[in-house]
Scaffold this motif. Structure first.
Motif, mmCIF file in Angstrom:
data_model
loop_
_atom_site.group_PDB
_atom_site.id
_atom_site.type_symbol
_atom_site.label_atom_id
_atom_site.label_comp_id
_atom_site.label_asym_id
_atom_site.label_seq_id
_atom_site.Cartn_x
_atom_site.Cartn_y
_atom_site.Cartn_z
ATOM 1 N N LYS A 87 0.830 -1.216 0.000
ATOM 2 C CA LYS A 87 0.000 0.000 0.000
ATOM 3 C C LYS A 87 0.858 1.256 0.000
ATOM 4 C CE LYS A 87 -3.989 -2.094 2.324
ATOM 5 N NZ LYS A 87 -4.872 -2.033 3.507
ATOM 6 N N ASP A 88 1.958 1.191 0.728
ATOM 7 C CA ASP A 88 2.881 2.335 0.735
ATOM 8 C C ASP A 88 3.871 2.144 -0.405
ATOM 9 O OD1 ASP A 88 4.724 4.308 1.188
ATOM 10 O OD2 ASP A 88 4.873 3.963 3.345
ATOM 11 N N LEU A 89 3.672 2.836 -1.490
ATOM 12 C CA LEU A 89 4.509 2.671 -2.673
ATOM 13 C C LEU A 89 5.965 3.013 -2.406
ATOM 14 C CD1 LEU A 89 2.096 4.091 -5.409
ATOM 15 C CD2 LEU A 89 2.497 1.712 -4.745
ATOM 16 N N ASN A 90 6.204 3.857 -1.402
ATOM 17 C CA ASN A 90 7.588 4.219 -1.078
ATOM 18 C C ASN A 90 8.364 3.032 -0.494
ATOM 19 O OD1 ASN A 90 7.328 6.944 -1.873
ATOM 20 N ND2 ASN A 90 6.364 7.447 0.096
ATOM 21 N N LEU A 91 7.611 2.055 0.100
ATOM 22 C CA LEU A 91 8.249 0.884 0.699
ATOM 23 C C LEU A 91 8.309 -0.302 -0.259
ATOM 24 C CD1 LEU A 91 6.621 0.916 4.258
ATOM 25 C CD2 LEU A 91 8.915 1.694 3.621
ATOM 26 N N ALA A 92 7.478 -0.287 -1.283
ATOM 27 C CA ALA A 92 7.393 -1.418 -2.217
ATOM 28 C C ALA A 92 8.761 -1.786 -2.773
ATOM 29 C CB ALA A 92 6.438 -1.088 -3.348
ATOM 30 N N GLY A 93 9.141 -3.106 -2.595
ATOM 31 C CA GLY A 93 10.397 -3.611 -3.137
ATOM 32 C C GLY A 93 11.612 -3.324 -2.285
ATOM 33 N N LYS A 94 11.442 -2.564 -1.181
ATOM 34 C CA LYS A 94 12.588 -2.236 -0.330
ATOM 35 C C LYS A 94 12.781 -3.297 0.760
ATOM 36 C CE LYS A 94 12.463 2.773 -1.024
ATOM 37 N NZ LYS A 94 12.375 4.087 -0.364
#
Length: 410
Positions: free
Chosen positions: A161-168
């Protein structure tokens, strides 16, 4: 240096063996009075499983993604030929040697925090070398129980949901995984092999660098240490086999005699039954007495001299036959009981002979392999149930052991 993987259900079995918690041992080479000489390089505060669960609870290790029957702990076994220690100082030398081997185990396990137990066994007697040297020689070896872990990076999902965290990177966990810790690889011939098959090389090089330059690398897949003992045991078993063969032949003769006696009993019983039937038939003839004599006009009977003779004859016969029938029945009942008892013995002896024959055939064809299998079985916990035939064989073999002096325990 060997490595073996276990599921969670194996904790108690390995702990009872390694920590000498069993009440008794089927391995006759373990000298319980020497348990105090066993050396712990690492020991749990509680049980293996309790320590494992504690590490899961505090986050030291993670079971994420594992199936219920997954392999969750491994065991290194360091095993060097007993004669090497005997020639270099025995017990004290073995303690220092395996302390160095333990340092290698810590390195290969990824750190001492992943080791549940490390114990040097100094209480197992090497029977072959003890016979050779004329005094007790012990088989020093080291068990190291540890948890195989790999560092696993966990990332946030791309659809987070938080695109800033996606894949990190989310976190790094120490995942319990035998298959990843000891992943397979292809050798120069293109065959898949387990990476822990290289441990023998690693162990050899590590000990040489530590100053033990006189050791030789064990052959890949070799069981030389065990075969030294097994060859001795096989030799002794072969000697004992001769006596067992002789005893078996006597048992076979006993069975043959038993068969003959059984046949005789059955014939005797059949003969008795015929005699009893004949006597009963004779007894039935007494009914003819009823026809002797004719009623007189004034009462009583008119009997001829011949009829008086016949009556006396049957009266005597009746007394004798009655006693004979009673005696024959008693003799028949006794014979039937004896036959039943002998028939009970027959399956037991036949079953023993069947398994003894198999054992002797196996000893003649592959004595070393048979002794290796027997040793492996005796190092495992007993099964919950044993087939009747095996009980009979064990009873016979145990009886033979007690009668012979100097035999080698199976």
């Amino acid at each position: 240096m060997r490595n073996q993987a276990y599921s969670k259900g194996g904790f108690s079995i390995r702990e009872r063996h390694n920590e000498r918690e069993n009440v008794s041992y089927s391995n006759a080479d373990i000298i319980r009075e020497r348990a105090e000489y066993n050396v712990h390089y690492k020991k749990c505060d509680g049980s293996y499983e309790q320590e494992f669960n504690r590490m899961v609870d505090d986050g030291t290790i993670s079971l994420r993604g594992l199936k219920s029957d997954a392999k969750v702990f491994d065991e290194f076994v360091f095993d060097v030929n007993s004669e090497y220690f005997e020639q270099n100082g025995g017990y004290e030398f073995a303690k220092k040697f395996y302390a160095e081997a333990y340092s290698l185990a810590v390195k290969e396990a990824g750190g001492e925090e992943y080791i549940l137990s490390a114990v040097l066994h100094a209480d197992e007697r090497n029977k072959a070398l003890s016979e050779q040297y004329g005094h007790d020689v012990f088989h020093y070896h080291l068990h190291v129980v540890y948890i195989p872990v790999v560092e696993k990076k966990v990332y946030f999902r791309k659809n987070n949901k938080d695109l800033n965290l996606a894949g990190k990177l989310k976190e790094t966990i120490n995942q319990v995984s035998h298959s990843k810790r000891w992943s397979r690889f292809k050798d120069e011939n293109g065959r898949w092999v387990n990476s822990y098959s290289l441990l023998q090389d690693i162990f050899h090089e590590h000990m040489k660098e530590a100053g033990y330059t006189d050791i030789e690398r064990g052959e890949r897949g070799s069981t030389a240490e065990h075969l030294t003992v097994l060859e001795f045991k096989a030799k002794k078993e072969s000697e004992r086999l001769e006596a067992l063969t002789e005893k078996t032949e006597l048992k076979k003769q006993a069975v043959s005699t038993l068969d003959e006696k059984t046949k005789q009993k059955e014939n005797h019983i059949e003969k008795l039954n015929k005699q009893i039937a004949l006597k009963k038939k004779t007894a039935v003839a007494f009914s003819d007495i009823e026809n002797i004599g004719k009623p007189a006009l004034l009462g009583g009977y008119n009997v001829s001299a011949d009829e008086i003779g016949t009556l006396k004859h049957w009266a005597k016969k009746g007394v004798v036959s009655g006693k004979q029938i009673t005696d024959l029945k008693r003799e028949r009942d006794k014979a039937v009981a004896e036959l039943a008892e002998e028939k009970k013995k027959r399956p037991s002896i036949s079953g023993q002979l069947k398994w003894i024959d198999k054992f002797m055939l196996a000893m003649k064809r592959a004595p070393k392999r048979l002794m290796a299998v027997i040793d492996e079985i005796l190092h495992q916990p007993p099964e919950t149930s044993v087939p009747e035939q095996e009980k009979q064989l064990e009873k016979v073999l145990t009886s033979t052991d007690k009668k012979r002096q100097g035999g080698v325990p199976r």
